[in-house]
Write a protein that holds these residues in place. Structure first.
Motif, PDB file in Angstrom:
ATOM      1  N   GLY A   1       1.159  -1.646  -0.108  1.00 52.83           N
ATOM      2  CA  GLY A   1      -0.021  -0.266  -0.191  1.00 52.83           C
ATOM      3  C   GLY A   1       0.745   1.434   0.080  1.00 52.83           C
ATOM      4  O   GLY A   1       1.987   1.243  -0.402  1.00 52.83           O
ATOM      5  N   GLU A   2       0.206   2.549   0.627  1.00 51.65           N
ATOM      6  CA  GLU A   2       0.788   3.815   0.651  1.00 51.65           C
ATOM      7  C   GLU A   2       1.802   4.202   2.056  1.00 51.65           C
ATOM      8  O   GLU A   2       0.631   3.329   2.317  1.00 51.65           O
ATOM      9  CB  GLU A   2       0.131   4.525  -0.094  1.00 51.65           C
ATOM     10  N   SER A   3       2.773   4.256   2.052  1.00 49.67           N
ATOM     11  CA  SER A   3       3.472   4.699   2.623  1.00 49.67           C
ATOM     12  C   SER A   3       3.198   5.957   4.129  1.00 49.67           C
ATOM     13  O   SER A   3       2.632   6.570   3.177  1.00 49.67           O
ATOM     14  CB  SER A   3       5.133   5.239   2.519  1.00 49.67           C
TER      15      SER A   3
ATOM     16  N   ARG B   1      10.698   5.917   2.927  1.00 52.71           N
ATOM     17  CA  ARG B   1       9.554   5.411   2.464  1.00 52.71           C
ATOM     18  C   ARG B   1       9.775   5.402   0.807  1.00 52.71           C
ATOM     19  O   ARG B   1       8.982   4.185   0.445  1.00 52.71           O
ATOM     20  CB  ARG B   1       8.054   7.167   1.828  1.00 52.71           C
ATOM     21  N   LYS B   2      10.553   6.176  -0.152  1.00 50.73           N
ATOM     22  CA  LYS B   2       9.876   5.577  -0.956  1.00 50.73           C
ATOM     23  C   LYS B   2      11.794   4.153  -1.249  1.00 50.73           C
ATOM     24  O   LYS B   2      11.071   2.986  -2.232  1.00 50.73           O
ATOM     25  CB  LYS B   2      11.368   6.320  -1.646  1.00 50.73           C
TER      26      LYS B   2
ATOM     27  N   HIS C   1       4.741   1.481   7.013  1.00 47.82           N
ATOM     28  CA  HIS C   1       4.177   2.197   8.195  1.00 47.82           C
ATOM     29  C   HIS C   1       4.852   2.453   9.734  1.00 47.82           C
ATOM     30  O   HIS C   1       3.813   3.315  10.584  1.00 47.82           O
ATOM     31  CB  HIS C   1       2.668   1.603   8.713  1.00 47.82           C
ATOM     32  N   LEU C   2       5.584   1.895  10.022  1.00 41.54           N
ATOM     33  CA  LEU C   2       6.647   2.569  10.876  1.00 41.54           C
ATOM     34  C   LEU C   2       8.213   3.046  11.017  1.00 41.54           C
ATOM     35  O   LEU C   2       8.509   3.400  10.225  1.00 41.54           O
ATOM     36  CB  LEU C   2       7.160   1.140  11.728  1.00 41.54           C
ATOM     37  N   CYS C   3       8.291   3.538  11.983  1.00 39.08           N
ATOM     38  CA  CYS C   3       9.813   4.172  11.869  1.00 39.08           C
ATOM     39  C   CYS C   3      10.649   2.820  11.952  1.00 39.08           C
ATOM     40  O   CYS C   3      10.779   2.644  12.716  1.00 39.08           O
ATOM     41  CB  CYS C   3      10.238   5.248  13.053  1.00 39.08           C
ATOM     42  N   VAL C   4      12.135   3.594  12.265  1.00 40.80           N
ATOM     43  CA  VAL C   4      13.191   2.631  12.632  1.00 40.80           C
ATOM     44  C   VAL C   4      13.268   1.196  13.853  1.00 40.80           C
ATOM     45  O   VAL C   4      13.063   1.064  13.725  1.00 40.80           O
ATOM     46  CB  VAL C   4      15.072   3.047  11.646  1.00 40.80           C
ATOM     47  N   SER C   5      12.453   2.776  14.327  1.00 41.41           N
ATOM     48  CA  SER C   5      12.996   1.997  16.196  1.00 41.41           C
ATOM     49  C   SER C   5      12.016   1.494  16.269  1.00 41.41           C
ATOM     50  O   SER C   5      11.789   0.425  16.453  1.00 41.41           O
ATOM     51  CB  SER C   5      13.691   3.257  16.830  1.00 41.41           C
ATOM     52  N   CYS C   6      10.841   1.624  16.328  1.00 39.39           N
ATOM     53  CA  CYS C   6       9.301   0.617  16.031  1.00 39.39           C
ATOM     54  C   CYS C   6       9.699  -0.468  15.289  1.00 39.39           C
ATOM     55  O   CYS C   6       8.975  -1.134  16.113  1.00 39.39           O
ATOM     56  CB  CYS C   6       8.455   1.335  16.236  1.00 39.39           C
ATOM     57  N   GLN C   7      10.088  -0.088  14.154  1.00 42.23           N
ATOM     58  CA  GLN C   7      10.250  -1.357  13.184  1.00 42.23           C
ATOM     59  C   GLN C   7      11.091  -2.571  13.857  1.00 42.23           C
ATOM     60  O   GLN C   7      10.870  -3.431  13.823  1.00 42.23           O
ATOM     61  CB  GLN C   7      10.613  -1.259  12.064  1.00 42.23           C
ATOM     62  N   SER C   8      12.345  -2.198  14.486  1.00 46.23           N
ATOM     63  CA  SER C   8      13.161  -2.856  15.266  1.00 46.23           C
ATOM     64  C   SER C   8      13.449  -3.657  16.395  1.00 46.23           C
ATOM     65  O   SER C   8      12.496  -4.929  16.682  1.00 46.23           O
ATOM     66  CB  SER C   8      14.439  -1.929  15.913  1.00 46.23           C
ATOM     67  N   LYS C   9      11.792  -3.201  16.934  1.00 40.14           N
ATOM     68  CA  LYS C   9      11.069  -3.521  17.864  1.00 40.14           C
ATOM     69  C   LYS C   9      11.030  -4.403  17.982  1.00 40.14           C
ATOM     70  O   LYS C   9      10.353  -5.471  18.117  1.00 40.14           O
ATOM     71  CB  LYS C   9      10.664  -2.315  19.006  1.00 40.14           C
ATOM     72  N   LEU C  10       9.741  -4.272  17.206  1.00 38.12           N
ATOM     73  CA  LEU C  10       8.774  -5.607  16.340  1.00 38.12           C
ATOM     74  C   LEU C  10       9.424  -6.488  15.842  1.00 38.12           C
ATOM     75  O   LEU C  10       9.253  -6.986  15.804  1.00 38.12           O
ATOM     76  CB  LEU C  10       7.693  -4.516  14.587  1.00 38.12           C
ATOM     77  N   GLU C  11      10.421  -6.111  14.972  1.00 43.95           N
ATOM     78  CA  GLU C  11      11.021  -7.822  14.796  1.00 43.95           C
ATOM     79  C   GLU C  11      11.736  -8.171  15.451  1.00 43.95           C
ATOM     80  O   GLU C  11      12.182  -9.416  15.570  1.00 43.95           O
ATOM     81  CB  GLU C  11      12.377  -7.316  13.738  1.00 43.95           C
ATOM     82  N   ALA C  12      12.425  -7.666  16.607  1.00 44.02           N
ATOM     83  CA  ALA C  12      13.084  -8.391  17.997  1.00 44.02           C
ATOM     84  C   ALA C  12      11.704  -9.192  18.439  1.00 44.02           C
ATOM     85  O   ALA C  12      12.273 -10.376  19.241  1.00 44.02           O
ATOM     86  CB  ALA C  12      13.794  -7.369  18.864  1.00 44.02           C
ATOM     87  N   GLN C  13      10.409  -8.821  19.179  1.00 45.67           N
ATOM     88  CA  GLN C  13       9.401  -9.707  19.603  1.00 45.67           C
ATOM     89  C   GLN C  13       9.454 -10.794  18.274  1.00 45.67           C
ATOM     90  O   GLN C  13       9.124 -11.539  19.283  1.00 45.67           O
ATOM     91  CB  GLN C  13       8.458  -8.505  19.097  1.00 45.67           C
ATOM     92  N   GLN C  14       9.026  -9.961  17.012  1.00 43.63           N
ATOM     93  CA  GLN C  14       8.539 -11.179  16.715  1.00 43.63           C
ATOM     94  C   GLN C  14       9.859 -12.670  16.490  1.00 43.63           C
ATOM     95  O   GLN C  14       9.670 -13.782  15.912  1.00 43.63           O
ATOM     96  CB  GLN C  14       8.029 -10.330  14.799  1.00 43.63           C
TER      97      GLN C  14
END
Length: 88
Positions: free
Chosen positions: A33-35, A51-52, A58-71
């Motif tokens: 989808g759209e960023s 974004r490009k 949908h997430l900034c770098v720090s939130c994406q890192s936290k999500l990936e660590a949990q997963q």
């Protein structure tokens, strides 16, 4: 060579299934989808370069890192059913 009741190639079938599961999981996590211009978790701005580079982000770098660590912590499946995994 498989032993017991398993057919020849059973180990390779198990490896192939593990790889297919990992690929399917990785594909399901791809953004689509759209960023967004701001992170949906912390509302901080997402840089245009990010974004490009990753369409549908949908997430900034720090939130994406936290999500990936949990997963990563949740995905510790031992398909072989070794004795160690049964003792945990």
């Amino acid at each position: 060579m498989a032993g017991g009741w398993a057919h020849d190639g059973a180990v390779q079938d198990q490896i192939d299934a593990s790889v297919e599961d990992a690929v399917a999981l990785a594909r399901s996590r791809l953004a689509s989808g759209e960023s967004l211009s701001h992170c949906e978790e912390c509302d901080s701005p997402i840089p245009e370069a990010r974004r490009k580079a990753i369409p549908g982000i949908h997430l900034c770098v720090s939130c994406q890192s936290k999500l990936e660590a949990q997963q990563t912590a949740q995905n510790t499946i031992n398909r072989r059913g070794s004795k160690d995994s049964q003792l945990r």
